[in-house]
Write a protein that holds these residues in place. Structure first.
Motif, PDB file in Angstrom:
ATOM      1  N   UNK A   8      41.543  43.973  44.132  1.00  0.00           N
ATOM      2  CA  UNK A   8      40.900  42.886  43.053  1.00  0.00           C
ATOM      3  C   UNK A   8      39.939  43.106  42.285  1.00  0.00           C
ATOM      4  N   UNK A   9      38.693  43.542  43.038  1.00  0.00           N
ATOM      5  CA  UNK A   9      37.486  43.678  42.387  1.00  0.00           C
ATOM      6  C   UNK A   9      37.558  44.728  41.294  1.00  0.00           C
ATOM      7  N   UNK A 393      39.012  31.981  32.248  1.00  0.00           N
ATOM      8  CA  UNK A 393      37.886  31.978  33.426  1.00  0.00           C
ATOM      9  C   UNK A 393      38.497  32.410  34.875  1.00  0.00           C
ATOM     10  N   UNK A 394      39.670  32.639  34.788  1.00  0.00           N
ATOM     11  CA  UNK A 394      40.222  33.053  36.251  1.00  0.00           C
ATOM     12  C   UNK A 394      40.121  34.539  36.474  1.00  0.00           C
ATOM     13  N   UNK A 395      39.891  35.099  37.768  1.00  0.00           N
ATOM     14  CA  UNK A 395      39.889  36.311  37.654  1.00  0.00           C
ATOM     15  C   UNK A 395      40.863  36.947  38.835  1.00  0.00           C
ATOM     16  N   UNK A 396      41.086  38.209  38.827  1.00  0.00           N
ATOM     17  CA  UNK A 396      42.053  38.954  39.772  1.00  0.00           C
ATOM     18  C   UNK A 396      41.256  38.665  41.362  1.00  0.00           C
ATOM     19  N   UNK A 397      40.383  38.496  41.513  1.00  0.00           N
ATOM     20  CA  UNK A 397      39.528  38.201  42.621  1.00  0.00           C
ATOM     21  C   UNK A 397      40.097  36.758  43.174  1.00  0.00           C
ATOM     22  N   UNK A 398      39.883  35.889  42.307  1.00  0.00           N
ATOM     23  CA  UNK A 398      40.632  34.540  42.345  1.00  0.00           C
ATOM     24  C   UNK A 398      42.010  34.464  42.880  1.00  0.00           C
ATOM     25  N   UNK A 399      42.771  35.227  42.069  1.00  0.00           N
ATOM     26  CA  UNK A 399      44.208  35.658  42.504  1.00  0.00           C
ATOM     27  C   UNK A 399      44.360  35.923  43.757  1.00  0.00           C
ATOM     28  N   UNK A 400      43.594  36.913  44.120  1.00  0.00           N
ATOM     29  CA  UNK A 400      43.644  37.512  45.634  1.00  0.00           C
ATOM     30  C   UNK A 400      43.376  36.499  46.757  1.00  0.00           C
ATOM     31  N   UNK A 401      42.390  35.715  46.385  1.00  0.00           N
ATOM     32  CA  UNK A 401      41.894  34.627  47.133  1.00  0.00           C
ATOM     33  C   UNK A 401      42.945  33.568  47.306  1.00  0.00           C
TER      34      UNK A 401
END
Length: 414
Positions: A8-9, A393-401
């Motif tokens: 994700x990062x 403003x959402x991130x792939x790391x947000x999705x992973x979380x």
């Protein structure tokens, strides 16, 4: 698919988004300092530029008093026009067709005064069976206002049923009023096709774009609905209860036969201060304005619309498809066999950025996601949790979380 945190990062390195332009709430639980915020379909995050620009408008009020109407850095008298161009580009309309004013349901009522004109057998209003409650209340009250029984005048249908109903009962339909993106399921309706079908049987077609504007590209002028309205506090990130928008197609502008409610701001600007007893409405959508605009409430809308204008809706839509698709695949791989169902269509062309999950207890799942894992979602009772990866403003790391938190919480609640 790489379902690891490091994966994700890496995706965020190559597709970073615009998170640095927004104030991200702190996490109230979990291992990360910032929230993974997926509630933009209810209330978008604050653009950082809002504070300074709103203070400028406040300072002008302090410095100039009443003279700010003409002497402010952004004069108040024509202030709403500062938002017209950016709003028109965002919804794919002409500036003459677009105005920022009032709130969503007020605008729907003002527009239905003109466009819901039941007569003879043509009295029905078609809405989605899962329409947002405010829309349902509004159309039922309009039917009642015209002396009709709302239980028979308002027809509630699944989106898939609408074309057949129009084919068979179109001569009874006065108005089709649907949500561009359904608030509950996240389904993106075929706005141009439904518009054409409704108008082909002689109905007026309007759209509530609360969950569509700032979420999916819109081409209102080309698609040709009679009217539309939207709010600005969800994907447009303009603050709680922000000033809304309205669209009337140019074929209706200047039509003196259309009834309208009028007020101070419904008359043409050039003669407004002649203080004449009879309105002289302009041949633009501004004829549907009633009151003077709330300057301090419009300031954040202006700031937010500029962000969309700078980045472009097509670019945001492309990132939205990537981000939402990533979250969907994570849910498929990380939460297999769990008691959840994705209600939102799988095809990217039939949805915006929202995924709606059917879960055992929406309130409890949403509460635990937020307070145990720092993941903001929202619940729609009894069993739907909505997760919206907003491309700004959402991130792939947000999705992973989010996916990992959903797996954990569902395992605890089920």
């Amino acid at each position: 698919m790489d379902t690891t945190e490091s994966g994700a990062r890496e995706l965020d390195q190559g597709d970073p988004g615009y998170r640095d332009r927004f104030a991200i709430p702190p996490a109230e639980g979990g291992a990360y300092p910032e929230a993974a915020y997926f509630a933009g379909n209810s209330l978008g995050l604050q653009p950082l530029a809002v504070r300074e620009e709103l203070l400028e408008d406040l300072d002008d009020w302090a410095r100039l008093g009443v003279e700010g109407h003409l002497g402010a850095r952004r004069p108040w008298l024509p202030y709403h026009s500062l938002l017209t161009g950016t709003a028109a580009r965002l919804v794919g309309a002409l500036p003459s067709e677009t105005v920022i004013m009032n709130s969503l349901t007020i605008n729907l009522h003002l527009l239905m005064v003109s466009f819901y004109r039941p007569e003879g057998e043509r009295t029905k209003i078609v809405i989605e069976d899962s329409a947002f409650p405010s829309d349902s209340y509004a159309v039922r009250s309009q039917a009642r206002f015209h002396g009709l029984d709302p239980d028979s005048a308002v027809v509630r249908l699944d989106a898939a049923e609408i074309p057949d109903f129009l084919d068979s009962e179109g001569n009874t339909v006065a108005l089709v009023l649907l949500g561009g993106v359904n608030y509950l399921t996240g389904e993106l309706l075929d706005i141009p096709a439904i518009t054409a079908a409704g108008q082909a049987v002689g109905a007026v077609v309007g759209w509530d774009l609360a969950h569509a504007v700032g979420n999916v590209p819109l081409r209102l002028h080309a698609w040709g609905p009679d009217f539309a309205a939207w709010c600005s506090y969800k994907y447009l990130n303009s603050g709680p209860g922000a000033v809304a928008g309205a669209f009337v197609h140019e074929r209706h502008l200047g039509d003196a036969r259309l009834p309208r409610f009028e007020g101070w701001w419904s008359t043409e600007e050039a003669t407004r201060f002649d203080m004449a007893p009879v309105s002289r409405p302009p041949s633009t959508v501004e004829a549907w304005q009633v009151s003077n605009p709330p300057i301090l409430a419009m300031s954040p809308v202006r700031t937010s619309l500029r962000i969309f204008d700078e980045i472009g809706m097509d670019k945001l839509r492309a990132r939205s498809i990537r981000l939402t698709g990533y979250l969907e695949k994570l849910l498929d791989e990380i939460v297999p066999g769990r008691p959840i169902t994705v209600l939102t269509p799988r095809e990217p062309e039939h949805r915006g950025c929202q995924l709606s999950l059917r879960v055992p207890d929406a309130d409890e799942v949403s509460r635990r996601l937020r307070f145990d894992h720092g993941v903001y979602t929202d619940a729609r009772k009894p069993d739907v949790v909505r997760i919206a990866p907003v491309p700004l403003y959402s991130t792939y790391h947000d999705c992973w979380r989010a996916a990992n938190a959903v797996a954990t919480v569902i395992g605890e609640v089920a």
